[in-house]
Structure formats: structure tokens, C-alpha cells
Design a protein around this motif. Structure first.
Motif, PDB file in Angstrom:
ATOM      1  N   ALA A  20      22.096  46.998 -71.246  1.00 37.40           N
ATOM      2  CA  ALA A  20      21.514  45.926 -70.430  1.00 37.40           C
ATOM      3  C   ALA A  20      19.998  45.886 -70.566  1.00 37.40           C
ATOM      4  CB  ALA A  20      21.911  46.099 -68.969  1.00 37.40           C
ATOM      5  N   ILE A  21      19.354  47.054 -70.505  1.00 31.87           N
ATOM      6  CA  ILE A  21      17.888  47.013 -70.575  1.00 31.87           C
ATOM      7  C   ILE A  21      17.422  46.611 -71.967  1.00 31.87           C
ATOM      8  CG2 ILE A  21      17.535  49.462 -71.079  1.00 31.87           C
ATOM      9  CD1 ILE A  21      14.976  49.214 -69.364  1.00 31.87           C
ATOM     10  N   LEU A  22      18.172  46.986 -72.982  1.00 33.64           N
ATOM     11  CA  LEU A  22      17.810  46.560 -74.339  1.00 33.64           C
ATOM     12  C   LEU A  22      17.969  45.043 -74.472  1.00 33.64           C
ATOM     13  CD1 LEU A  22      19.351  49.441 -76.489  1.00 33.64           C
ATOM     14  CD2 LEU A  22      16.930  48.932 -76.178  1.00 33.64           C
ATOM     15  N   ASP A  23      19.036  44.533 -73.912  1.00 33.26           N
ATOM     16  CA  ASP A  23      19.240  43.082 -73.953  1.00 33.26           C
ATOM     17  C   ASP A  23      18.122  42.346 -73.224  1.00 33.26           C
ATOM     18  OD1 ASP A  23      21.470  42.558 -75.507  1.00 33.26           O
ATOM     19  OD2 ASP A  23      22.858  43.096 -73.900  1.00 33.26           O
ATOM     20  N   ARG A  24      17.736  42.913 -72.100  1.00 35.89           N
ATOM     21  CA  ARG A  24      16.680  42.277 -71.334  1.00 35.89           C
ATOM     22  C   ARG A  24      15.359  42.271 -72.117  1.00 35.89           C
ATOM     23  NH1 ARG A  24      13.759  44.456 -67.245  1.00 35.89           N
ATOM     24  NH2 ARG A  24      15.197  46.171 -66.872  1.00 35.89           N
ATOM     25  N   ALA A  25      15.045  43.399 -72.705  1.00 37.16           N
ATOM     26  CA  ALA A  25      13.798  43.488 -73.471  1.00 37.16           C
ATOM     27  C   ALA A  25      13.769  42.460 -74.595  1.00 37.16           C
ATOM     28  CB  ALA A  25      13.647  44.890 -74.052  1.00 37.16           C
ATOM     29  N   ALA A  26      14.943  42.125 -75.096  1.00 35.65           N
ATOM     30  CA  ALA A  26      15.009  41.249 -76.261  1.00 35.65           C
ATOM     31  C   ALA A  26      14.974  39.769 -75.900  1.00 35.65           C
ATOM     32  CB  ALA A  26      16.272  41.556 -77.061  1.00 35.65           C
ATOM     33  N   THR A  27      14.960  39.468 -74.621  1.00 39.41           N
ATOM     34  CA  THR A  27      14.928  38.054 -74.247  1.00 39.41           C
ATOM     35  C   THR A  27      13.613  37.706 -73.578  1.00 39.41           C
ATOM     36  OG1 THR A  27      16.135  38.742 -72.268  1.00 39.41           O
ATOM     37  CG2 THR A  27      17.402  37.682 -73.999  1.00 39.41           C
ATOM     38  N   ASP A  28      12.771  38.712 -73.472  1.00 40.69           N
ATOM     39  CA  ASP A  28      11.561  38.609 -72.691  1.00 40.69           C
ATOM     40  C   ASP A  28      10.485  37.771 -73.376  1.00 40.69           C
ATOM     41  OD1 ASP A  28      10.423  39.141 -70.347  1.00 40.69           O
ATOM     42  OD2 ASP A  28       9.634  41.114 -70.872  1.00 40.69           O
ATOM     43  N   ARG A  29       9.879  38.350 -74.371  1.00 40.44           N
ATOM     44  CA  ARG A  29       8.761  37.648 -75.014  1.00 40.44           C
ATOM     45  C   ARG A  29       9.138  37.379 -76.456  1.00 40.44           C
ATOM     46  NH1 ARG A  29       3.626  41.251 -73.582  1.00 40.44           N
ATOM     47  NH2 ARG A  29       4.923  42.865 -74.540  1.00 40.44           N
ATOM     48  N   VAL A  30       9.707  36.239 -76.659  1.00 39.75           N
ATOM     49  CA  VAL A  30      10.273  35.908 -77.961  1.00 39.75           C
ATOM     50  C   VAL A  30       9.361  34.944 -78.704  1.00 39.75           C
ATOM     51  CG1 VAL A  30      12.223  34.803 -79.119  1.00 39.75           C
ATOM     52  CG2 VAL A  30      12.618  36.314 -77.171  1.00 39.75           C
ATOM     53  N   ARG A  31       9.174  35.209 -79.992  1.00 41.94           N
ATOM     54  CA  ARG A  31       8.337  34.328 -80.804  1.00 41.94           C
ATOM     55  C   ARG A  31       9.047  33.996 -82.106  1.00 41.94           C
ATOM     56  NH1 ARG A  31       2.762  36.995 -81.856  1.00 41.94           N
ATOM     57  NH2 ARG A  31       3.981  38.920 -81.918  1.00 41.94           N
ATOM     58  N   ASN A  32       8.735  32.819 -82.640  1.00 40.34           N
ATOM     59  CA  ASN A  32       9.319  32.401 -83.915  1.00 40.34           C
ATOM     60  C   ASN A  32       8.240  32.243 -84.977  1.00 40.34           C
ATOM     61  OD1 ASN A  32      12.273  31.904 -83.481  1.00 40.34           O
ATOM     62  ND2 ASN A  32      11.399  30.743 -81.778  1.00 40.34           N
ATOM     63  N   PHE A  33       8.615  32.547 -86.200  1.00 41.22           N
ATOM     64  CA  PHE A  33       7.680  32.415 -87.308  1.00 41.22           C
ATOM     65  C   PHE A  33       8.359  31.702 -88.465  1.00 41.22           C
ATOM     66  CE2 PHE A  33       6.286  36.035 -84.868  1.00 41.22           C
ATOM     67  CZ  PHE A  33       4.916  35.861 -84.798  1.00 41.22           C
ATOM     68  N   ALA A  34       7.570  30.910 -89.168  1.00 36.00           N
ATOM     69  CA  ALA A  34       8.068  30.219 -90.357  1.00 36.00           C
ATOM     70  C   ALA A  34       8.260  31.223 -91.495  1.00 36.00           C
ATOM     71  CB  ALA A  34       7.065  29.137 -90.765  1.00 36.00           C
ATOM     72  N   PRO A  35       9.009  30.829 -92.526  1.00 32.42           N
ATOM     73  CA  PRO A  35       9.144  31.707 -93.697  1.00 32.42           C
ATOM     74  C   PRO A  35       7.805  31.856 -94.416  1.00 32.42           C
ATOM     75  CG  PRO A  35      10.745  29.894 -93.761  1.00 32.42           C
ATOM     76  CD  PRO A  35       9.770  29.589 -92.669  1.00 32.42           C
ATOM     77  N   ARG A  36       7.638  32.974 -95.071  1.00 29.80           N
ATOM     78  CA  ARG A  36       6.504  33.187 -95.984  1.00 29.80           C
ATOM     79  C   ARG A  36       5.145  33.058 -95.321  1.00 29.80           C
ATOM     80  NH1 ARG A  36       8.874  35.799-100.066  1.00 29.80           N
ATOM     81  NH2 ARG A  36      10.991  35.028-100.172  1.00 29.80           N
ATOM     82  N   ILE A  37       5.027  33.601 -94.127  1.00 34.15           N
ATOM     83  CA  ILE A  37       3.700  33.674 -93.529  1.00 34.15           C
ATOM     84  C   ILE A  37       3.460  35.091 -93.014  1.00 34.15           C
ATOM     85  CG2 ILE A  37       3.687  31.239 -92.796  1.00 34.15           C
ATOM     86  CD1 ILE A  37       4.144  32.461 -89.935  1.00 34.15           C
ATOM     87  N   ASP A  38       2.201  35.375 -92.728  1.00 29.63           N
ATOM     88  CA  ASP A  38       1.870  36.703 -92.212  1.00 29.63           C
ATOM     89  C   ASP A  38       1.972  36.731 -90.696  1.00 29.63           C
ATOM     90  OD1 ASP A  38       1.409  37.894 -94.632  1.00 29.63           O
ATOM     91  OD2 ASP A  38      -0.731  37.426 -94.667  1.00 29.63           O
ATOM     92  N   ILE A  39       2.640  37.743 -90.201  1.00 30.43           N
ATOM     93  CA  ILE A  39       2.704  37.971 -88.762  1.00 30.43           C
ATOM     94  C   ILE A  39       1.496  38.788 -88.329  1.00 30.43           C
ATOM     95  CG2 ILE A  39       3.953  39.245 -86.978  1.00 30.43           C
ATOM     96  CD1 ILE A  39       6.536  38.518 -88.284  1.00 30.43           C
ATOM     97  N   ALA A  40       1.090  39.698 -89.183  1.00 34.40           N
ATOM     98  CA  ALA A  40      -0.059  40.556 -88.879  1.00 34.40           C
ATOM     99  C   ALA A  40      -0.726  40.922 -90.187  1.00 34.40           C
ATOM    100  CB  ALA A  40       0.411  41.814 -88.158  1.00 34.40           C
ATOM    101  N   ARG A  41      -2.036  41.087 -90.132  1.00 35.01           N
ATOM    102  CA  ARG A  41      -2.761  41.359 -91.368  1.00 35.01           C
ATOM    103  C   ARG A  41      -3.518  42.677 -91.321  1.00 35.01           C
ATOM    104  NH1 ARG A  41      -4.053  35.898 -91.777  1.00 35.01           N
ATOM    105  NH2 ARG A  41      -2.798  34.845 -93.369  1.00 35.01           N
ATOM    106  N   GLU A  42      -3.587  43.318 -92.467  1.00 37.43           N
ATOM    107  CA  GLU A  42      -4.372  44.522 -92.637  1.00 37.43           C
ATOM    108  C   GLU A  42      -5.774  44.291 -92.079  1.00 37.43           C
ATOM    109  OE1 GLU A  42      -4.141  46.092 -96.580  1.00 37.43           O
ATOM    110  OE2 GLU A  42      -5.738  47.552 -96.259  1.00 37.43           O
ATOM    111  N   GLY A  43      -6.269  45.254 -91.322  1.00 42.19           N
ATOM    112  CA  GLY A  43      -7.607  45.135 -90.769  1.00 42.19           C
ATOM    113  C   GLY A  43      -7.630  44.685 -89.325  1.00 42.19           C
TER     114      GLY A  43
END
Lengths: 245, 245
Positions: A20-43
DNA sequence: CGATTTATTGAATCGACTCAATTGATGTGG
DNA sequence: CCACATCAATTGAGTCGATTCAATAAATCG
């Protein structure tokens, strides 16, 4: 969420409160990203710990002259960078392969897990040890395996990891990686990846077409890659911790 | 012990109580090993978490046909396999290079650290993240760097890590690795390691003779290896946690 | 549908390997 | 402390796995 729970249950049985707590954590702060882009960058400053809910991503590093190495793949159910809050600066980038849905896991979530859900805490430590083991195995592959073995090994690993997360049906799975991705991951040129895949095809070890992979005999593919599954530690090793329900 | 404390202090300043408990842990259960033997073998049950007090060791994996890859080096002050209690079976071996002195750290030690010494706990988490980053950087090296770059990179890394532990004087350090060790670590043949070292010598980047390495200009060696030190995260990143004494 | 990305093929080249022999260190026991 | 044995380093020659460059074919996408 489903894939993470499914994966962790290969190590230890969770209680319904755990799930239950894992399920809850997974519905909390959800974000979507397009294909072939950077989510985070070095630096950059590391922002969060992310759970992949859907889609494929990768961690990669790049040299000044553009040479690029994918150092790991993230599949649904994988967690990027447990504990990374501590560090000031990313030493690598994270980019999407397909479109990706992630849930950000908060610092507080981990505090709560460590305080009240020791079984999950242990399972997450297991997940993190397995990730280290995978990284070592990649070192082994790049250092010692031939192109043919290396490709067979990588495909075996991905197939098995997808299966652990419940993302295969029979002997097939989705396979969104391009030959260029495979080249960046295996340290081979694109051209040689192409030829190596052809060899694997004519040995009837894989059927790879479009974005779909079929593995007629995983055992034979594993043999071709000198694959020893011990590093994935998936044999229900934490069962002494099993929840009794 | 000294080297570990010295290294951790690059991340956070410890209190004298912090240092005391680390010192105590390092005098508790001490063992000695001869050069060139295995401390632990793939397939065995992991027994303990070990702190290297003196000497060099390595983690390696081997294929059935004998091909061998060193996946990491352990230098004085390094800790092998934090958390590894959880796993049933080693997926790699650990062998000594020189004669080695280690201290076994007990499960109870880590429980106590996590409960009462949050600064040390954080510093150990940092150490473990850096180790992961090193493993990724090796993946990068093996996948993308040429033999020459790869060797320069490895030598730079070792030199810097030794310096963090206080084991260099000026521009020199002990260097007990054989060319065969370097071959197993870089994924090159012994012969090619020999030739690559000669190139580095004639570029005056290293003086390597007997068991001693001199690096006239670390900066130039790092450049030759396309070395970006960010992955070692050694810029006192945890200073918000500093002890005030 | 054309545009762009991805995959495929051929030919020439090169970095690194293998094999094999030699030289130089290191170490050990008589 | 030397003689021998062993291990580590070096050199040469030939080969091969994988690369680069360049062109074409096939998918995929807007």
C-alpha cells in the motif's frame, strides 16, 4: 507501483501494508517526459529520486568530443539514484528512450520507509546492490566479452529484467532501443552492432524487428553471452524476512 | 582508521567522537592476508564488510574460459561491500595484490553508526555513492576511451584516490600493480599495456619503475585521460553537516 | 506524401591481439 | 651470497576484430 513491487517480491514477500505505501508513493508526484530528452544533466544538482512507472530511460556519460557511453538502462520499476540527495552535482545525465512516466520519491518517503517498513528498506537496499552488480557486470562485458557475446549478454539481461518486472509475454517483449542506443551501451560502432545483430539472427538466437524482440530460447541466448545470472540475485534471497500474510 | 577518516573528511568534518568510534572499529577484528590470494570467492556466502587498513586488493570476475576482469581496486581506507550481508552469494571474488590488513566491521557497528552517528552514516553513504560513480566511470573508460586514454585515466584515478587517503608524497606513490593487473583492469592485453605504458613514458606523463609511480604533472596526465574529477565528488560536499569542533 | 531517422551493405583501414622469443627483475634455498 | 628458478617486462611479426567512410535501402513520422 506494480513493476517495482513485482520486482521486489523476487527478493522478499511484502505485506499488504508494504504494498500500500509503495502504491501510494507511486501516485504522488508523477511526471511525464517525451522520448529522447534529458531528464537530468551532468553538472546539475540532483533533484530527486525517481521511480520509473512506465517507459525506458538510460543513464549516460559523455566526453568533450562527443563520445557517449550509456552506463545503464532504466526499465519500469527501476529507481534512479537512491540516496543521491547527498551529492552536490550529477556526474552523469539521464535521458529518456521512449516517453517515460516517473514518480518522484521524497526524502520523507525514505525516512518513513526506514523507520516503519524495514522489509521494504531491506528490499530497496537489495535493489541497490543488484544495480551495483549490474554495473560491475557491464564492466566485465566491455572489458572481456567479444561483440557477439556482449550483445547476447545485454539482450539476455534486458529480457530477464523485463521479465522480473512482469513486462514480457512468453518469449517476447517490447524493445524500443535503436542500434545506435545499443552501440552506445556496448561500446561498439553502429555498423558493427548491425552486423552483430545479424549474426545473432542467423544463429536463430533472436528475432528483432520493429520495436519488438523475440527470444526463442533464452537459455541459448544466455549461453551465447556467457551469461551467469548470479549477479541479479533474484532467487528470493531475503525470504527470512517474508511477511506472513 | 587513518586513511578512511582522512578520506571521509574530504566530504564532511568529523567530531572527535566520530573519529574515536571509527578508530575503535578498525582495531577490533583485524586480519592479515598474503599477497596474491583470494579473500573471498564468487559463489561463497558474503561473510563480512571489510575495511582495508593497509595494502591493495581488487574485486574481479572471471568467465569459465579464464578471461578475467578486475572491476575495482581497493586501496587503504576503502570499504568492501557495504550492506552486503543481505545477499546469499558473492557474484565476484576479492583478491589481494600486496599483503593486506583488513578490519572486519560488524553488523552491530553499522547499526550503531546509523543510530548514533548520523554524520558518519552520511559519509559512508557518500563513500558508497562515489564507489558507484567510479564503477560507472570504468564502464565509460572501457566503452569509449582508447588504450592510451584509458591507461592515463586509470593512473590518474588511482593517484588521486591515494592522495585522498594520504598515501602520496609530492608527485609520487607506491605502485604495486603489475602490467598483468593493469591488463585485467583495462581490458587490454599485457603486450598492449606494455606498449601503452611506453607511450605514456615517452610523453613524459609518468615515470613507472619497480613498484613506484611518479606523475610529474597530474594535470597533464588527467588531460591525456580525458579525466573529469567530478565523479569523485570530493569537494567537501557535505559540509552542511560539519561537526563544529 | 516527402522528410528524416534507422538499418543495411561494401571496401579499406587501423587499433589492439596473438604467438613466440628474449631480456630483465625478484626471490629463494643451499 | 651466488645460482637457479620464477615471474615480470619487453620486442617483433603477423593477424584479426572492429572501425571509418560512404552509399543505399527501408522504416517511421508529421
Amino acid at each position: 507501483m506494480g513493476h517495482l513491487i513485482r520486482k521486489l517480491e523476487h527478493f522478499v514477500r511484502l505485506s499488504s501494508a508494504d504494498r500500500a505505501i509503495l502504491d501510494r508513493a507511486a501516485t504522488d508526484r508523477v511526471r511525464n517526459f517525451a522520448p529522447r530528452i534529458d531528464i537530468a544533466r551532468e553538472g546539475e544538482k540532483p533533484q530527486s529520486v525517481s521511480l520509473i512507472l512506465a517507459g525506458w530511460a538510460c543513464r549516460y556519460k559523455q566526453l568533450e568530443d562527443g563520445r557517449r557511453q550509456i552506463v545503464s538502462f532504466f526499465l519500469p520499476g527501476d529507481i534512479c539514484d537512491l540516496n543521491v540527495f547527498i551529492l552536490r552535482e550529477m556526474d552523469h545525465s539521464i535521458g529518456t528512450i521512449t516517453s517515460v512516466t516517473i514518480a518522484d520519491l521524497s526524502r520523507e518517503f525514505f525516512v518513513e520507509i526506514n523507520a516503519c517498513y524495514p522489509r521494504i528498506a531491506t528490499a530497496l537496499a537489495w535493489e541497490s546492490l543488484v544495480n551495483s552488480a549490474i554495473q560491475r557486470e557491464w564492466t566485465m562485458s566491455l572489458g572481456q566479452r567479444t561483440a557477439y557475446e556482449r550483445m547476447a549478454h545485454l539482450l539476455s539481461e534486458i529480457f530477464i529484467r523485463l521479465r522480473l518486472a512482469g513486462l514480457t509475454r512468453d518469449d517476447g517483449c517490447e524493445f524500443p532501443l535503436t542500434q545506435s542506443d545499443l552501440a552506445d551501451a556496448t561500446g561498439l560502432s553502429k555498423v558493427h552492432v548491425n552486423r552483430t545483430l545479424q549474426e545473432l539472427r542467423s544463429a536463430e538466437l533472436i528475432i528483432l524487428k520493429g520495436k519488438s524482440l523475440t527470444v526463442p530460447s533464452l537459455e541459448r541466448l544466455m549461453n551465447a553471452g556467457l551469461f551467469n545470472a548470479n549477479y541479479l540475485h533474484m532467487d528470493h534471497e531475503g525470504r527470512q524476512l517474508d511477511a506472513n500474510e
